[in-house]
Write a protein that holds these residues in place. Structure first.
Motif, short mmCIF file in Angstrom:
data_model
loop_
_atom_site.label_atom_id
_atom_site.label_comp_id
_atom_site.label_asym_id
_atom_site.label_seq_id
_atom_site.Cartn_x
_atom_site.Cartn_y
_atom_site.Cartn_z
N ARG A 158 0.86 -1.19 0.00
CA ARG A 158 0.00 0.00 0.00
C ARG A 158 0.89 1.23 0.00
N ALA A 159 0.60 2.16 -0.90
CA ALA A 159 1.30 3.44 -0.92
C ALA A 159 0.48 4.43 -0.10
N VAL A 160 1.12 5.06 0.88
CA VAL A 160 0.46 6.03 1.75
C VAL A 160 0.99 7.41 1.38
N LEU A 161 0.08 8.33 1.09
CA LEU A 161 0.45 9.68 0.70
C LEU A 161 -0.12 10.68 1.72
N PRO A 162 0.61 10.92 2.82
CA PRO A 162 0.12 11.88 3.81
C PRO A 162 0.01 13.29 3.23
N ASP A 163 -0.82 14.10 3.84
CA ASP A 163 -1.05 15.48 3.41
C ASP A 163 0.28 16.24 3.36
N THR A 164 0.61 16.79 2.22
CA THR A 164 1.89 17.49 2.04
C THR A 164 1.94 18.83 2.77
N ASP A 165 0.79 19.33 3.23
CA ASP A 165 0.77 20.59 3.97
C ASP A 165 1.15 20.40 5.44
N LEU A 166 1.21 19.17 5.91
CA LEU A 166 1.57 18.91 7.30
C LEU A 166 3.08 19.04 7.49
N PRO A 167 3.53 19.39 8.70
CA PRO A 167 4.96 19.38 9.00
C PRO A 167 5.51 17.96 8.87
N PRO A 168 6.81 17.80 8.61
CA PRO A 168 7.39 16.48 8.37
C PRO A 168 7.06 15.44 9.45
N ILE A 169 7.16 15.81 10.72
CA ILE A 169 6.92 14.82 11.77
C ILE A 169 5.45 14.40 11.79
N ASP A 170 4.54 15.32 11.51
CA ASP A 170 3.12 14.99 11.47
C ASP A 170 2.80 14.09 10.27
N ARG A 171 3.50 14.31 9.16
CA ARG A 171 3.32 13.44 8.00
C ARG A 171 3.79 12.03 8.34
N ALA A 172 4.92 11.94 9.05
CA ALA A 172 5.45 10.63 9.45
C ALA A 172 4.49 9.93 10.41
N LEU A 173 3.91 10.67 11.35
CA LEU A 173 2.94 10.08 12.27
C LEU A 173 1.69 9.61 11.54
N ALA A 174 1.26 10.35 10.55
CA ALA A 174 0.09 9.94 9.75
C ALA A 174 0.41 8.65 8.99
N ALA A 175 1.60 8.56 8.43
CA ALA A 175 2.01 7.35 7.70
C ALA A 175 2.08 6.16 8.66
N TRP A 176 2.61 6.38 9.85
CA TRP A 176 2.70 5.31 10.84
C TRP A 176 1.30 4.84 11.25
N GLY A 177 0.38 5.78 11.41
CA GLY A 177 -0.99 5.42 11.75
C GLY A 177 -1.63 4.53 10.69
N GLU A 178 -1.34 4.80 9.43
CA GLU A 178 -1.84 3.95 8.34
C GLU A 178 -1.20 2.57 8.41
N ALA A 179 0.09 2.52 8.73
CA ALA A 179 0.79 1.23 8.81
C ALA A 179 0.23 0.37 9.93
N VAL A 180 -0.08 0.98 11.06
CA VAL A 180 -0.63 0.25 12.20
C VAL A 180 -1.96 -0.40 11.84
N ARG A 181 -2.76 0.29 11.03
CA ARG A 181 -4.08 -0.22 10.64
C ARG A 181 -4.03 -1.14 9.42
N ALA A 182 -2.90 -1.22 8.77
CA ALA A 182 -2.79 -2.04 7.56
C ALA A 182 -2.72 -3.53 7.90
N HIS A 183 -3.31 -4.32 7.07
CA HIS A 183 -3.26 -5.77 7.23
C HIS A 183 -2.65 -6.39 5.97
N ILE A 184 -1.55 -5.79 5.53
CA ILE A 184 -0.83 -6.23 4.34
C ILE A 184 0.66 -6.26 4.68
N PRO A 185 1.47 -6.94 3.89
CA PRO A 185 2.90 -7.07 4.22
C PRO A 185 3.71 -5.76 4.18
#
Length: 73
Positions: free
Chosen positions: A35-62
């Protein structure tokens, strides 16, 4: 209690990671094990990383790939 993440998370960084990630996302078909995750580009870098991590936690794929470099600043 800490939740275990079974997904491998890859951060795509470089000169144009957003463009490359959008191309990857467009090429993935239904039922892909990536899965490709594209966090909002308007967010600061750390918030984008946290958003991506949140998607990874909910993912049920390799694999989850994102372009949110937590060290960008």
């Amino acid at each position: 209690m800490q939740r275990r993440v079974a997904t491998t998370v890859l951060a795509l960084v470089g000169a144009r990671p957003g463009e490359e990630l959008r191309a990857l996302a467009a090429s993935l078909g239904q039922g892909a094990n990536v899965r490709a995750v594209l966090p909002d580009t308007d967010l600061p870098p750390i918030d984008r990383a946290l958003a991506a991590w949140g998607e990874a936690v909910r993912a049920h794929i390799p694999y989850v790939v994102h372009d949110a470099d937590p060290l960008a600043d």
